[in-house]
Motif scaffolding. Structure first.
Motif, PDB file in Angstrom:
ATOM      1  N   GLN A 108       0.654  -1.088   0.060  1.00 51.14           N
ATOM      2  CA  GLN A 108       0.065  -0.010   0.059  1.00 51.14           C
ATOM      3  C   GLN A 108       0.887   1.276  -0.074  1.00 51.14           C
ATOM      4  O   GLN A 108       0.281   2.113  -0.066  1.00 51.14           O
ATOM      5  N   LEU A 427      -7.918   1.550   1.443  1.00 53.96           N
ATOM      6  CA  LEU A 427      -7.977   0.436   0.788  1.00 53.96           C
ATOM      7  C   LEU A 427      -8.372  -0.420   2.011  1.00 53.96           C
ATOM      8  O   LEU A 427      -8.057  -0.770   2.888  1.00 53.96           O
ATOM      9  N   HIS A 447     -11.662  -6.704  -2.924  1.00 51.12           N
ATOM     10  CA  HIS A 447     -11.059  -5.497  -2.354  1.00 51.12           C
ATOM     11  C   HIS A 447     -12.190  -4.334  -2.681  1.00 51.12           C
ATOM     12  O   HIS A 447     -13.040  -4.513  -3.421  1.00 51.12           O
ATOM     13  N   VAL A 449     -12.867   0.074  -0.892  1.00 50.49           N
ATOM     14  CA  VAL A 449     -12.515   1.388  -0.559  1.00 50.49           C
ATOM     15  C   VAL A 449     -13.541   1.467   0.743  1.00 50.49           C
ATOM     16  O   VAL A 449     -14.735   1.256   0.519  1.00 50.49           O
TER      17      VAL A 449
END
Length: 620
Positions: A108, A427, A447, A449
């Motif tokens: 990240q 994330l 995945h 947000v």
């Protein structure tokens, strides 16, 4: 002579024993306090157990100087500005499957990813997982084929060409299609070989990295936030927290908060790879020294501007399934949730837009509480067939996609087993880290947000009622008999024990085209009375038909039509004859077929998942 320094973060990822740490060592000129497996446990086990950081610098290429941001690095007193430097900070990530959380954290904070492949083995399980993480977390990739010294000299180039073609094929279906692939030998002869043997291909790799890199967009505005990966004390100095700045900037004398501990400290000194600095900004690798803080309290985590981060107990997130993950993503299932740089267990509830909004443009940076959303038993994707309910009916209530039509955006409510501290819009990665690490399978499931964090511990009462997620309920029954032109008796829509009073006033549609309203219960066996308004009662209003009933005409008018009465009376007579003539067979337990011309009833309504009153709502 020191000049302006532009920092880029390059991740070194790959399967265990692919030579990542050796590659970082061969590239680097400066090591941090946590580089090259300095931890005693790492040396003892012979593998990388944590993130390692080191760096090297090259003159900033001419093509990048026009994009150079305003100077943000304060130099030591006495140094004159010189030639601008491009600093590569290498983030050496572990390769062992059990350390995937650390790998996700490292990915990240990188601008470019080096995927290190053992040229004698090719893609392995963790290589694939690292590639998946790279697709989620960064934009650029360089594939490094390491250990070419182990290939027979006469067949070396052919083996390199063959592996290059394999890797090109692997990358074809990823966003890294066409990424450069370069062969190296970071540590010829292996770990035990003499240090005098020079690495192969390193200068070419540095040249390639310099060509591939672009100056990342850095923003010094906004609140300061730093991901801390190591914390240790220096006698006579204080406690040093090292990490990467995720947003904002910091200067000497600023106060910082360790939000997980609710502790605020003043910055005493700062360094970047042993060089004292007075200010730093987003993207920089930094060590912050504070006093009177026990380093054992913070192994890793976040440091921020005071009161800029909040602790949350649940979150609303956007969700995208990782296609390599086998099996469905089920509502109520538990996953390991990596939120920012912390991993906790969480239980999910999936939901989608309402069916008429499946094709709406995705909104990636906010959650709209004013919209209605459709509950899903599982994440919708084209490779999954609709589930079945316990009654054997199609699972319409779950809102499954039909004909392979899936929404462009989906969401989930994540309820964490323990509170987490993280920034908004960070994330989120969902994993099954308890899966067998030796199985050839992707453990990364989805995945997304984080769009909205729920800070109130009692969020179920205070905030969830605002979340307008509904289940579509469909019930089907039969008309048993006619009372008069405006009233019929229905059955098979409810169970015997159902409180029919809760459904009084709801609309039902007859398969013959009429619209009626549930008027009252009829007896004690689950039957009920339906009132079909007359023309004078609905003021000659025409009622639109629901989908599936258009064959009776586009409008429904008051009372039962003569055709409907004829069908209903015929059905009742057939049932009556069947009841008189076949009593003996029924007594013997033989099921009798229902009449061919049943008039069916359809009842549809919404029930909002978080409505404490459990109301049933129908469209006007």
């Amino acid at each position: 002579m020191a000049g302006q320094r532009v920092n880029v973060n390059v991740g070194v990822l790959g399967h265990i024993d692919s030579g990542k740490t050796a590659l970082a060592r061969a590239l680097s000129t400066t090591a941090s306090t946590a580089a090259f497996d300095k931890q005693p446990q790492s040396r003892e086990r012979g593998i990388t157990l944590d993130l390692g950081f080191s760096c090297f610098s090259v003159p900033l290429p001419a093509r990048l100087r026009s994009a150079l941001p305003a100077p943000h690095l304060a130099l030591d007193a006495g140094h004159e500005p010189g030639e601008p430097q491009l600093q590569f900070t290498l983030v050496d990530c572990p390769g062992h499957a059990s350390l995937i959380r650390t790998i996700i954290g490292g990915a990240q904070i990188i601008d470019l990813m080096m995927l290190v492949i053992d040229v004698t083995k090719g893609m392995q399980t963790q290589s694939a997982e690292c590639l998946v993480i790279g697709q989620i977390a960064c934009q650029k990739l360089v594939v490094v084929l390491n250990k070419i010294d182990l290939l027979a000299e006469g067949k070396r180039q052919a083996a390199i060409d063959k592996m290059t073609k394999k890797m090109q094929k692997t990358l074809e279906n990823t966003k890294f299609q066409g990424a450069p692939i370069i062969p190296v030998a970071a540590k010829p002869g292996g770990p035990e070989a003499s240090e005098t043997e020079a690495p192969q291909g390193i200068s070419e790799l540095i040249e390639l990295l310099t060509f591939q890199i672009s100056i990342p967009t850095r923003d010094s505005s906004g609140p300061f936030l730093m991901s801390v990966d190591h914390c240790f004390s220096i006698k006579g100095q204080g406690t040093v927290m090292t990490g990467t700045i995720l947003s904002g900037s910091i200067s000497l004398g600023d106060s910082v908060e360790i939000p997980a501990l609710k502790v605020v400290k003043k910055v005493k000194s700062m360094q970047m790879f042993h060089m004292p600095v007075t200010t730093a900004m987003q993207g920089d690798r930094l060590g912050i020294c504070v006093t009177q803080f026990d380093p054992k309290l913070l192994e890793r985590g976040l440091v921020c501007a005071p009161e800029s981060l909040h602790t949350i107990h649940a979150a609303l997130i956007s969700v995208e399934k990782i296609p390599y993950f086998r099996g469905p993503l089920q509502t109520k299932a538990k996953f390991h949730i990596t939120v920012g740089h912390e991993t906790v267990m969480g239980r999910l509830m999936f939901f989608s837009p309402a069916p008429d909004s499946f094709d709406h443009e995705p909104v990636l940076n906010a959650f709209d509480f004013s919209r209605e959303y459709l509950f899903q038993e599982q994440y919708l994707c084209q490779d999954l067939a609709p589930a079945a309910t316990g009654s054997g009916q199609t699972n319409e209530k779950a809102g499954q996609a039909t004909d392979g039509h899936c929404p462009r955006q989906q969401w989930a409510l994540v309820e964490f087993e323990k509170p987490v501290t993280c920034p908004q819009l960070c994330l989120v990665i969902g994993s099954r880290l308890d899966a067998d690490i030796h199985a050839n399978m992707c453990r990364l499931a989805f995945h997304g947000v984080l769009l909205h964090g729920l800070e109130d511990k009692n969020y179920a009462e205070s905030l969830l009622p605002r979340l307008r997620v509904y289940k579509l309920k469909h019930k089907h029954g039969l008309v048993e008999r006619v009372i008069d032109d405006y009233n019929v008796i229905g059955r098979s829509l409810f169970k015997k024990e159902t409180n029919i009073q809760l459904f009084v006033g709801l609309k039902v549609y007859l398969s013959t085209g009429e619209l009626g309203f549930i008027d009252s219960a009829f007896g004690q066996s689950g039957k009920f009375k339906i009132h079909i308004p007359g023309a004078e009662q609905n003021q000659l209003k025409a009622w639109p038909l629901p989908s599936g009933h258009e064959d009776e005409g586009s409008l429904v008018r008051g009372g039962l039509s003569p055709e409907s009465k004829k069908i209903l009376m015929s059905t009742v007579k057939k049932r009556s004859r069947a009841g008189q003539g076949e009593v003996a067979e029924r007594k013997e337990g033989v099921e009798q077929p229902e009449p061919a011309h049943h008039v069916t009833l359809s009842l549809s309504f919404k029930r909002y998942v978080f409505d404490t009153h459990k109301r049933m709502v129908q469209s006007p």
